[in-house]
Motif scaffolding. Sequence first.
Motif, mmCIF file in Angstrom:
data_model
loop_
_atom_site.group_PDB
_atom_site.id
_atom_site.type_symbol
_atom_site.label_atom_id
_atom_site.label_comp_id
_atom_site.label_asym_id
_atom_site.label_seq_id
_atom_site.Cartn_x
_atom_site.Cartn_y
_atom_site.Cartn_z
ATOM 1 N N UNK A 165 47.229 32.677 42.980
ATOM 2 C CA UNK A 165 47.178 31.646 44.012
ATOM 3 C C UNK A 165 46.315 30.472 43.545
ATOM 4 N N UNK A 166 45.408 30.750 42.597
ATOM 5 C CA UNK A 166 44.530 29.714 42.038
ATOM 6 C C UNK A 166 45.091 29.135 40.750
ATOM 7 N N UNK A 167 45.551 29.991 39.830
ATOM 8 C CA UNK A 167 46.021 29.510 38.528
ATOM 9 C C UNK A 167 46.900 30.563 37.874
ATOM 10 N N UNK A 168 47.778 30.138 36.982
ATOM 11 C CA UNK A 168 48.649 31.097 36.291
ATOM 12 C C UNK A 168 47.902 31.828 35.179
ATOM 13 N N UNK A 169 46.792 31.231 34.666
ATOM 14 C CA UNK A 169 45.946 31.932 33.709
ATOM 15 C C UNK A 169 45.073 32.926 34.461
ATOM 16 N N UNK A 170 45.183 34.206 34.126
ATOM 17 C CA UNK A 170 44.391 35.255 34.773
ATOM 18 C C UNK A 170 43.785 36.135 33.678
ATOM 19 N N UNK A 171 42.497 36.408 33.797
ATOM 20 C CA UNK A 171 41.789 37.225 32.811
ATOM 21 C C UNK A 171 41.291 38.499 33.491
ATOM 22 N N UNK A 172 41.690 39.631 32.929
ATOM 23 C CA UNK A 172 41.224 40.938 33.403
ATOM 24 C C UNK A 172 40.071 41.376 32.514
ATOM 25 N N UNK A 173 38.943 41.798 33.132
ATOM 26 C CA UNK A 173 37.810 42.241 32.326
ATOM 27 C C UNK A 173 37.048 43.358 33.039
ATOM 28 N N UNK A 174 36.349 44.164 32.258
ATOM 29 C CA UNK A 174 35.504 45.233 32.808
ATOM 30 C C UNK A 174 34.054 45.112 32.343
ATOM 31 N N UNK A 175 33.782 44.255 31.378
ATOM 32 C CA UNK A 175 32.420 43.922 30.979
ATOM 33 C C UNK A 175 32.292 42.411 30.940
ATOM 34 N N UNK A 176 31.119 41.860 31.234
ATOM 35 C CA UNK A 176 29.841 42.524 31.478
ATOM 36 C C UNK A 176 29.804 43.266 32.810
ATOM 37 N N UNK A 177 28.866 44.189 32.916
ATOM 38 C CA UNK A 177 28.676 44.949 34.138
ATOM 39 C C UNK A 177 27.811 44.153 35.120
ATOM 40 N N UNK A 178 27.872 44.570 36.376
ATOM 41 C CA UNK A 178 26.997 43.963 37.374
ATOM 42 C C UNK A 178 27.439 42.625 37.892
ATOM 43 N N UNK A 179 28.734 42.267 37.683
ATOM 44 C CA UNK A 179 29.204 40.985 38.201
ATOM 45 C C UNK A 179 29.645 41.141 39.654
ATOM 46 N N UNK A 180 29.614 40.035 40.372
ATOM 47 C CA UNK A 180 29.935 40.067 41.807
ATOM 48 C C UNK A 180 31.350 40.551 42.056
ATOM 49 N N UNK A 181 32.306 40.051 41.272
ATOM 50 C CA UNK A 181 33.707 40.377 41.547
ATOM 51 C C UNK A 181 33.992 41.858 41.366
ATOM 52 N N UNK A 182 33.342 42.492 40.405
ATOM 53 C CA UNK A 182 33.557 43.923 40.186
ATOM 54 C C UNK A 182 32.991 44.741 41.344
ATOM 55 N N UNK A 183 31.847 44.339 41.861
ATOM 56 C CA UNK A 183 31.265 45.042 43.004
ATOM 57 C C UNK A 183 32.170 44.943 44.221
ATOM 58 N N UNK A 184 32.698 43.749 44.496
ATOM 59 C CA UNK A 184 33.545 43.568 45.669
ATOM 60 C C UNK A 184 34.957 44.097 45.455
ATOM 61 N N UNK A 185 35.367 44.264 44.197
ATOM 62 C CA UNK A 185 36.682 44.850 43.925
ATOM 63 C C UNK A 185 36.773 46.283 44.432
ATOM 64 N N UNK A 186 35.622 46.915 44.672
ATOM 65 C CA UNK A 186 35.604 48.254 45.261
ATOM 66 C C UNK A 186 35.933 48.208 46.746
#
Length: 341
Positions: free
Chosen positions: A165-186
């Motif tokens: 919805x924002x852009x066609x470029x999308x990056x999937x990542x699992x590091x670094x740890x402790x990022x906001x998006x990973x916490x809320x992805x739960x």
Amino acid sequence: MAHLKTELLQQRDQLPERLLDISAQDLHQVLPQPTLLHLKGKQSNTLFISVMLHGNETTGLYAVQTLLKKYQSKLLPRNVSIFFGNVQAAREGQRRLDGQADYNRIWPGTEFDACDETRMAQKVVDVMAQRNLFASVDIHNNTGLNPHYGCINRLDPAYQQLATLFARFVVYFTRPKGVQSAAFAELCPAVTLECGRPDQTYGVKHAADFIDSCLNLAELPQTPVHPQDIDLFHTVAQVKIKKHVAFSFEDVNVPLLLDRDLEKMNFFEVPAGTAIGKFDQTTPFPLEARDEHGDDVSERFFELRNQELLFKRPTMPSMMTLNERVIKQDCLCYLMERLQG
């Protein structure tokens, strides 16, 4: 609840005066500490937005101001909670202050030791987990030449739909740890918006339009994104310059002299043998690349040949920057590979 303080965090349920017009540098005058602002809307599920996790990344603040001005005389389409992060670093125009924790490394799942900032981030997550979350949006800038793109920590269709919805470029990542998006992805579909450089006004409009779309969506589609609508990449390594290695883009007297055109490599697949700088020592190796498991993969991606530091294999960098302070505080770049959507 007009003003409720928990350690570093304050919570508010009314718009503070001057908030919609204040500059990022003066934000501390209105919000002297990290603040979670809850605003009512027509729909009871909540859009969570975090801004200013890095004090020099101002687009999120100005996008939120733009959006809230639009709805100043009418009810928001759905509940919104906004977290205003590192207001003290914003005062100095810095990513973070020296000795201060990185506000996008302190969230649940962090590798940092427990501190006031990690407890604050846990409190934000705990509060928002009780607020019927619709989606989470974390807004950032970067210092190098990068397109606008979205980052996700899960590959589920709803997360990809939110990002595209924002852009066609999308990056999937699992590091670094402790990022906001990973916490809320739960808790809900979550995305990080990378909105280019903070001085680019288009980033503010793009982010504000995206937030507005999220506010007015009935629901997020659960169907897969069509392959023609997404360029999906996977971050396979984070690259840092080792702490003891002196580096520069200008000073020829330091051991590691980096190429001033580095940031032009962002989001382009560079061939094996591409030079990124010169290193006038044979040991120790100046870079440290770690994969998503935390393993050192430096030798897989880089080599030193005749004092030239080279990519050993084709790869696609992102977030290359010429800002030496950002490199020291965060990293030199990330390395990506393409995934099928």
